[in-house]
Design a protein around this motif. Structure first.
Motif, PDB file in Angstrom:
ATOM      1  N   ALA A  39       0.827  -1.209   0.000  1.00  0.00           N
ATOM      2  CA  ALA A  39       0.000   0.000   0.000  1.00  0.00           C
ATOM      3  C   ALA A  39       0.864   1.263   0.000  1.00  0.00           C
ATOM      4  O   ALA A  39       1.868   1.342   0.723  1.00  0.00           O
ATOM      5  N   ILE A  40       0.478   2.226  -0.788  1.00  0.00           N
ATOM      6  CA  ILE A  40       1.126   3.538  -0.779  1.00  0.00           C
ATOM      7  C   ILE A  40       0.416   4.417   0.240  1.00  0.00           C
ATOM      8  O   ILE A  40      -0.814   4.450   0.302  1.00  0.00           O
ATOM      9  N   VAL A  41       1.207   5.111   1.062  1.00  0.00           N
ATOM     10  CA  VAL A  41       0.655   6.024   2.061  1.00  0.00           C
ATOM     11  C   VAL A  41       1.194   7.426   1.777  1.00  0.00           C
ATOM     12  O   VAL A  41       2.385   7.603   1.507  1.00  0.00           O
ATOM     13  N   VAL A  42       0.301   8.414   1.829  1.00  0.00           N
ATOM     14  CA  VAL A  42       0.685   9.813   1.664  1.00  0.00           C
ATOM     15  C   VAL A  42       0.464  10.540   2.982  1.00  0.00           C
ATOM     16  O   VAL A  42      -0.603  10.412   3.607  1.00  0.00           O
ATOM     17  N   TYR A  43       1.469  11.271   3.424  1.00  0.00           N
ATOM     18  CA  TYR A  43       1.340  12.164   4.572  1.00  0.00           C
ATOM     19  C   TYR A  43       1.445  13.585   4.054  1.00  0.00           C
ATOM     20  O   TYR A  43       2.449  13.965   3.441  1.00  0.00           O
ATOM     21  N   LYS A  44       0.407  14.381   4.271  1.00  0.00           N
ATOM     22  CA  LYS A  44       0.398  15.766   3.810  1.00  0.00           C
ATOM     23  C   LYS A  44       0.370  16.709   5.006  1.00  0.00           C
ATOM     24  O   LYS A  44      -0.545  16.674   5.828  1.00  0.00           O
ATOM     25  N   SER A  45       1.392  17.546   5.105  1.00  0.00           N
ATOM     26  CA  SER A  45       1.512  18.499   6.211  1.00  0.00           C
ATOM     27  C   SER A  45       1.331  19.930   5.715  1.00  0.00           C
ATOM     28  O   SER A  45       1.870  20.301   4.664  1.00  0.00           O
ATOM     29  N   VAL A  46       0.589  20.718   6.476  1.00  0.00           N
ATOM     30  CA  VAL A  46       0.529  22.163   6.226  1.00  0.00           C
ATOM     31  C   VAL A  46       1.029  22.943   7.437  1.00  0.00           C
ATOM     32  O   VAL A  46       1.222  24.152   7.363  1.00  0.00           O
ATOM     33  N   GLY A  47       1.252  22.229   8.556  1.00  0.00           N
ATOM     34  CA  GLY A  47       1.665  22.884   9.791  1.00  0.00           C
ATOM     35  C   GLY A  47       0.463  23.379  10.570  1.00  0.00           C
ATOM     36  O   GLY A  47      -0.366  24.113  10.028  1.00  0.00           O
ATOM     37  N   ILE A  48       0.337  22.973  11.830  1.00  0.00           N
ATOM     38  CA  ILE A  48      -0.758  23.439  12.678  1.00  0.00           C
ATOM     39  C   ILE A  48      -0.194  23.918  14.012  1.00  0.00           C
ATOM     40  O   ILE A  48       0.906  23.551  14.418  1.00  0.00           O
ATOM     41  N   GLY A  49      -0.984  24.725  14.710  1.00  0.00           N
ATOM     42  CA  GLY A  49      -0.522  25.337  15.946  1.00  0.00           C
ATOM     43  C   GLY A  49      -0.215  24.356  17.051  1.00  0.00           C
ATOM     44  O   GLY A  49       0.593  24.653  17.938  1.00  0.00           O
ATOM     45  N   LEU A  50      -0.825  23.193  17.024  1.00  0.00           N
ATOM     46  CA  LEU A  50      -0.519  22.162  18.012  1.00  0.00           C
ATOM     47  C   LEU A  50       0.979  21.873  18.058  1.00  0.00           C
ATOM     48  O   LEU A  50       1.555  21.686  19.135  1.00  0.00           O
ATOM     49  N   GLU A  51       1.602  21.837  16.897  1.00  0.00           N
ATOM     50  CA  GLU A  51       3.027  21.516  16.830  1.00  0.00           C
ATOM     51  C   GLU A  51       3.870  22.588  17.508  1.00  0.00           C
ATOM     52  O   GLU A  51       4.791  22.295  18.273  1.00  0.00           O
ATOM     53  N   ASP A  52       3.553  23.837  17.221  1.00  0.00           N
ATOM     54  CA  ASP A  52       4.314  24.948  17.777  1.00  0.00           C
ATOM     55  C   ASP A  52       4.162  25.035  19.290  1.00  0.00           C
ATOM     56  O   ASP A  52       5.140  25.232  20.016  1.00  0.00           O
ATOM     57  N   VAL A  53       2.929  24.872  19.769  1.00  0.00           N
ATOM     58  CA  VAL A  53       2.685  24.983  21.210  1.00  0.00           C
ATOM     59  C   VAL A  53       3.322  23.814  21.954  1.00  0.00           C
ATOM     60  O   VAL A  53       3.915  23.994  23.022  1.00  0.00           O
ATOM     61  N   ALA A  54       3.231  22.605  21.403  1.00  0.00           N
ATOM     62  CA  ALA A  54       3.827  21.446  22.061  1.00  0.00           C
ATOM     63  C   ALA A  54       5.344  21.583  22.194  1.00  0.00           C
ATOM     64  O   ALA A  54       5.923  21.299  23.255  1.00  0.00           O
ATOM     65  N   ILE A  55       6.000  22.030  21.128  1.00  0.00           N
ATOM     66  CA  ILE A  55       7.458  22.165  21.186  1.00  0.00           C
ATOM     67  C   ILE A  55       7.855  23.363  22.046  1.00  0.00           C
ATOM     68  O   ILE A  55       8.836  23.307  22.795  1.00  0.00           O
ATOM     69  N   ALA A  56       7.092  24.445  21.970  1.00  0.00           N
ATOM     70  CA  ALA A  56       7.368  25.601  22.829  1.00  0.00           C
ATOM     71  C   ALA A  56       7.286  25.204  24.294  1.00  0.00           C
ATOM     72  O   ALA A  56       8.114  25.628  25.118  1.00  0.00           O
ATOM     73  N   HIS A  57       6.321  24.375  24.632  1.00  0.00           N
ATOM     74  CA  HIS A  57       6.198  23.893  26.012  1.00  0.00           C
ATOM     75  C   HIS A  57       7.405  23.057  26.402  1.00  0.00           C
ATOM     76  O   HIS A  57       7.938  23.194  27.513  1.00  0.00           O
ATOM     77  N   GLN A  58       7.862  22.211  25.501  1.00  0.00           N
ATOM     78  CA  GLN A  58       9.044  21.390  25.788  1.00  0.00           C
ATOM     79  C   GLN A  58      10.271  22.278  26.014  1.00  0.00           C
ATOM     80  O   GLN A  58      11.067  22.049  26.930  1.00  0.00           O
ATOM     81  N   VAL A  59      10.436  23.300  25.186  1.00  0.00           N
ATOM     82  CA  VAL A  59      11.545  24.237  25.335  1.00  0.00           C
ATOM     83  C   VAL A  59      11.445  24.975  26.671  1.00  0.00           C
ATOM     84  O   VAL A  59      12.436  25.098  27.412  1.00  0.00           O
ATOM     85  N   TYR A  60      10.265  25.457  26.988  1.00  0.00           N
ATOM     86  CA  TYR A  60      10.048  26.179  28.236  1.00  0.00           C
ATOM     87  C   TYR A  60      10.411  25.313  29.431  1.00  0.00           C
ATOM     88  O   TYR A  60      11.125  25.738  30.349  1.00  0.00           O
ATOM     89  N   GLN A  61       9.941  24.070  29.442  1.00  0.00           N
ATOM     90  CA  GLN A  61      10.241  23.154  30.537  1.00  0.00           C
ATOM     91  C   GLN A  61      11.742  22.869  30.644  1.00  0.00           C
ATOM     92  O   GLN A  61      12.299  22.840  31.756  1.00  0.00           O
TER      93      GLN A  61
END
Length: 307
Positions: free
Chosen positions: A281-303
């Motif tokens: 099976a061929i699988v396609v992952y399409k990303s446009v970027g969402i705010g969840l990613e930014d907030v999750a990583i920002a939290h990791q950096v902050y911690q």
């Protein structure tokens, strides 16, 4: 409230840590915990004729104890990013974070989460379309995930230079190739370009391949054609409203090419038992970027900076 500089971000941010934070956030979101703020944009021209835009996106991640927004300016195609992070327990601001380096890493770190979940365990050939900042970040993020023996680089310029750089840095065979060769030979294909039209014929993609398209978040631009989208057993996206509203692959697909039952959100896929789609099976992952990613990583950096 803490002000966190680019230098501080770079001192603690790593791809493994970012990917771990992202996976946790996507699983929570897939379980129905949290919310995403859709990207909003406003544009005008400055008195000197420069094209100006302000954009904002964000997320509420109560299980992580945070919510936040990423706000960024665009002037003549150049970006500057800032993330505002708040406590979900008190509502008070925790930090304002300079986020250019965070944004550079976050797209590749999210792709790494998708590749870890979706790529065949025996994938040996990685194709990278593009030779810019995101291409390099994706090579760094993806090469440790599978036993890749070859890297194929396809780009309008600097493909040979990037191939040589990757060969030396990662001790892997890396060569510059044309688009058809990259599409036909790779087990994992990642497209990191500013292309507005499809990069290759989707009929060339080999059975069992994973294709990750991350280069565009505008409805008029697409890197993948209808032939590939029609062949895909799964179309994995970060968040369906963002994909259908911002991804050219969705906005410009011919009627009937993308069946709704084949579209699944990454968080739901990670939160559920592994889904079997067959070895070919061929699988396609399409990303446009969402705010969840930014907030999750920002939290990791902050911690990390509080330790």
């Amino acid at each position: 409230m803490q002000v966190i500089s680019e230098e501080q971000v770079a001192s603690v941010l790593t791809l493994p840590a970012a990917s771990a934070a992202l996976r946790e956030a996507f699983v929570q979101f897939g379980q129905g915990q949290g919310a995403v703020l859709a990207r909003g944009r406003a544009a005008a021209n400055s008195p000197d004729g420069a094209a100006l835009m302000v954009s904002a996106m964000g997320a509420v991640l109560p299980q992580m104890g945070v919510l936040g927004t990423k706000v960024y300016s665009t002037r003549n195609g150049q970006f500057q990013f800032v993330i505002n992070l708040f406590s979900s327990e008190t509502g008070l601001p925790l930090a304002c974070i300079e986020a250019n380096e965070l944004t550079r890493l976050r797209t590749a770190a999210t792709t790494a989460v998708a590749v870890e979940a979706l790529a065949r365990p025996d994938a040996k050939v990685l194709a990278i379309f593009g030779a810019g900042t995101q291409a390099r970040a994706h090579a760094e993020a993806l090469l440790p995930l599978r036993p890749f023996q070859r890297v194929l680089v396809c780009a309008r310029s600097s493909a040979g230079e990037l191939a040589a750089e990757l060969a030396e840095r990662f001790e892997v065979s890396a060569v510059a190739v044309d688009a058809a060769s990259a599409a036909a030979q790779a087990d994992v294909i990642v497209t990191c370009t500013r292309a507005s039209e499809p990069l290759f014929d989707g009929a060339l993609v080999r059975p069992g391949a994973l294709v990750a398209a991350v280069g565009s978040s505008k409805p008029a631009a697409r890197e993948l054609d209808d032939a590939l989208l029609a062949r895909a057993a799964l179309l994995v996206v970060e968040w369906k409203p963002a994909a259908t509203g911002e991804a050219g692959e969705f906005c410009r697909a011919a009627p009937g090419v993308i069946a709704a039952e084949r579209v699944v959100e990454l968080g739901a896929l990670l939160a559920e038992p592994p889904r079997s789609v067959g070895a070919d099976a061929i699988v396609v992952y399409k990303s446009v970027g969402i705010g969840l990613e930014d907030v999750a990583i920002a939290h990791q950096v902050y911690q990390a900076l509080q330790a």
